[in-house]
Design an enzyme around this catalytic site. Structure first.
Site, PDB file in Angstrom:
ATOM      1  N   CYS A 295     -17.658  49.779 135.575  1.00  0.00           N
ATOM      2  CA  CYS A 295     -18.817  50.120 134.736  1.00  0.00           C
ATOM      3  C   CYS A 295     -18.931  51.644 134.637  1.00  0.00           C
ATOM      4  CB  CYS A 295     -20.092  49.534 135.320  1.00  0.00           C
ATOM      5  SG  CYS A 295     -19.969  47.796 135.811  1.00  0.00           S
TER       6      CYS A 295
ATOM      7  N   CYS B 261     -14.755  42.670 130.217  1.00  0.00           N
ATOM      8  CA  CYS B 261     -16.129  42.192 130.363  1.00  0.00           C
ATOM      9  C   CYS B 261     -16.858  42.204 129.028  1.00  0.00           C
ATOM     10  CB  CYS B 261     -16.887  43.045 131.388  1.00  0.00           C
ATOM     11  SG  CYS B 261     -17.065  44.763 130.886  1.00  0.00           S
TER      12      CYS B 261
HETATM   13 FE1  FES Z   1     -18.572  45.635 132.140  1.00  0.00          FE
HETATM   14 FE2  FES Z   1     -20.393  46.716 133.714  1.00  0.00          FE
HETATM   15  S1  FES Z   1     -19.765  44.634 133.678  1.00  0.00           S
HETATM   16  S2  FES Z   1     -19.245  47.663 132.161  1.00  0.00           S
END
Ligand code: FES
Length: 155
Positions: A108, A35
């Protein structure tokens, strides 16, 4: 909006323990190139009743709102914990009052857990973290490209 999202929003209105800790004993940095988010955590220890416990923790994040909210909760929760107690805290536990992480947000919390474990792996006795040794998060982020999961980033 879910209860979890409400609590994240409340926490982000007044996040705790954000920023570099100049006198930290250890620091851990992890990244999730899935991400693109990164998180760094600093720890300061003290002696209390003959035990070494965490005095303070702080964090810096290029992360999503959930990662910042979990890091805020976690850095509060860590105060007074021994290294062993801190090492056994899961991402869900570190989320504290936010409640259970939704499935899409578990990674996360794991980013926070990873930064904590990375910092704990750096023994203060062996390798104290000095502020001048701490690269900026943006420098570390550039080193993270190409990784495919949450990883400890070497300084
Ligand atoms: Fe990557 Fe939350 S979307 S840490």
């Amino acid at each position: 909006m879910s209860d979890f999202e409400d609590k994240v929003r409340e926490t982000l209105a007044n996040p705790k323990n954000q920023g570099e800790m100049q006198d930290a004993d250890s620091v851990g940095t992890v990244g999730s190139p899935d991400c693109g988010d990164m998180l760094r955590m600093w720890l300061k220890f003290k002696e209390e009743n003959g035990k070494k416990v965490i005095d303070r923790a702080s964090f810096q994040s290029f992360g999503c709102q959930t990662a910042i909210a979990v890091a805020s909760m976690a850095t509060e929760m860590l105060k007074g914990k021994t290294e062993e107690e801190a090492r056994h805290l899961s991402a869900q536990e570190l989320s504290g009052d936010l409640g259970a992480l939704p499935p899409m947000k578990i990674h996360c919390g794991q980013l926070v857990e990873g930064a904590l474990k990375s910092a704990l792996d750096q023994s203060p006795a062996e390798e104290p973290a000095k502020a001048e040794d701490s690269n900026t998060l943006s420098n570390s982020m550039q080193q993270a490209s190409g990784k495919i999961r949450i990883v400890k980033l070497e300084e």
